[in-house]
Enzyme design. Structure first.
Site, PDB file in Angstrom:
ATOM      1  N   LYS A 114      50.689  17.669  69.972  1.00  0.00           N
ATOM      2  CA  LYS A 114      50.090  16.455  70.510  1.00  0.00           C
ATOM      3  C   LYS A 114      48.567  16.482  70.368  1.00  0.00           C
ATOM      4  CE  LYS A 114      53.984  14.704  72.096  1.00  0.00           C
ATOM      5  NZ  LYS A 114      54.490  13.354  71.802  1.00  0.00           N
ATOM      6  N   HIS A 143      63.006   9.097  66.213  1.00  0.00           N
ATOM      7  CA  HIS A 143      62.387   9.623  67.427  1.00  0.00           C
ATOM      8  C   HIS A 143      63.471  10.066  68.398  1.00  0.00           C
ATOM      9  CE1 HIS A 143      60.831   9.055  71.601  1.00  0.00           C
ATOM     10  NE2 HIS A 143      59.917   9.866  71.115  1.00  0.00           N
TER      11      HIS A 143
END
Length: 370
Positions: free
Chosen positions: A173, A303
């Site tokens: 991230k 996803h």
């Protein structure tokens, strides 16, 4: 397969380490908000959407399942999946109050449950019902080692461990600060070497100017993609970024409809396509997005809002799907977990979509559906 009952349910499952955070979200649990559909012959199908386990919000979804969608399903043939999708998705009254959001999440849970029923009725895993196996293996990339809440040293150690465990791809991230994120990317790339794919995910935090500055510094690290660099619906911004950087742009987990994807395709604003059966109207609509992506020769990386339970079937069955995200939070809640062996997802064998909860999960994690 006449439908005789549609019952909503809620499971709240702890995340790794008790809490994780990215640039935008902080979570302690993952919400599995679903529909249990039973037919007159006793066959049961399960489907679910994925949430941040906010009980009040989750109960809005279960109320939509129970009071808006269930009455449209009772007495119907569960095998008519696409017709029932049209009946629910294009219901005039429900379209008036929402073509995305709660109504779509409810539809996602129901659509997956119907596909689960259809595959169970046929006695086959879902991937066979979707056309059969098109690739020998589905490569996994590990996201669970890469949260922004993880310190720098722990991040590097986790990346090394993932590679030692057989993963050939990881994702970390970004979205804290440009300087910190570049430092972390450089450290991870050095730790994992050049042969392991490295993707990054901004969760829609930054504006275009920040993304441009960041990408200039990040390009030397051979990134597989930059996921959700900008606000989710900013088609023009993503198109501008895609033209300005060599890093491929990935997005889709926050898009609710095939129409939303079409604008990104039209503006050449996307390189990796990331639909989610739990965000969109289930498998039925995600298949449309996969077909469109394939027609543009764009790769799909679903996803894992479903934590890969359903998407592993899609990934084995659809030629556009190239890699699949691995986040293990909820896998042990199901009778056939989405398991990774030597960096690849195991081919499911049980009939259905892999969405049947275990009795232990039902007992440990169930919350009132409202």
């Amino acid at each position: 397969m006449k439908i005789v009952s549609v019952e909503p349910f809620i499971l709240h499952v702890p995340v790794t380490g008790g809490q994780i955070a990215d640039s935008t979200h902080t979570l302690t649990h993952w919400g599995v908000i679903g529909a249990r559909i039973e037919t007159e012959d006793g066959l049961v199908g399960h489907g679910f959407t994925g949430t941040h386990a906010d009980l009040a919000g989750d109960q809005l979804i279960t109320r939509c399942i129970a009071t808006c969608h269930a009455p449209l399903l009772l007495g119907e043939d569960a095998g008519d999946v696409r017709r029932l999708w049209q009946k629910l998705a294009r219901n005039p009254a429900l379209q008036w109050i929402g073509r995305a959001g709660i109504t779509t999440l409810s539809l996602a849970a129901i659509d997956v449950a119907l596909w689960d029923l259809k595959a169970k009725s046929a006695g086959v895993p879902l991937w066979k019902l979707l056309g059969g196996q098109v690739r020998p293996r589905v490569r996994a990339y590990n996201t669970d080692i890469g949260w922004l809440s993880i310190g720098d040293a722990q991040l590097v150690d986790g990346a090394r461990r993932a590679v030692d465990d057989g993963f050939t791809g990881i994702k970390i991230k970004v979205g804290s600060s440009v300087d910190r994120d570049l430092r972390r990317i450089e450290a991870v790339r050095e730790a994992i070497g050049p042969s392991v794919t490295l993707a990054i995910d901004g969760n829609g935090k930054w504006d275009l100017a920040t993304c441009l500055r960041f990408c200039r510094g990040a390009e030397p690290f051979d990134l597989l993609w930059f996921e959700e660099p900008l606000w989710y619906d900013d088609v023009k911004g993503h198109a501008a970024l895609a033209r300005a950087t060599r890093i491929p742009v990935a997005l889709g987990e926050q898009l609710y409809t095939a129409d939303a994807f079409s604008e990104f395709f039209a503006q050449q604003a996307i390189h990796w396509v990331q639909p989610d059966v739990t965000r969109m109207g289930g498998i039925t609509e995600v298949l449309q997005v996969c077909e469109t992506a394939h027609s543009f020769r764009l790769p799909v990386a679903p996803h894992a809002g479903d934590m890969s339970q359903v998407h592993v079937h899609l990934s084995y069955a659809h030629p556009a799907c190239e890699v699949l995200e691995y986040i293990p939070w909820i896998k042990d809640c199901f009778t056939e977990p989405a398991e990774v062996v030597d960096g690849h997802f195991r081919l499911p064998q049980q009939p259905g979509a892999g969405t049947t909860p275990t009795a232990a999960a039902w007992q440990s994690f169930r919350k009132p559906a409202g």
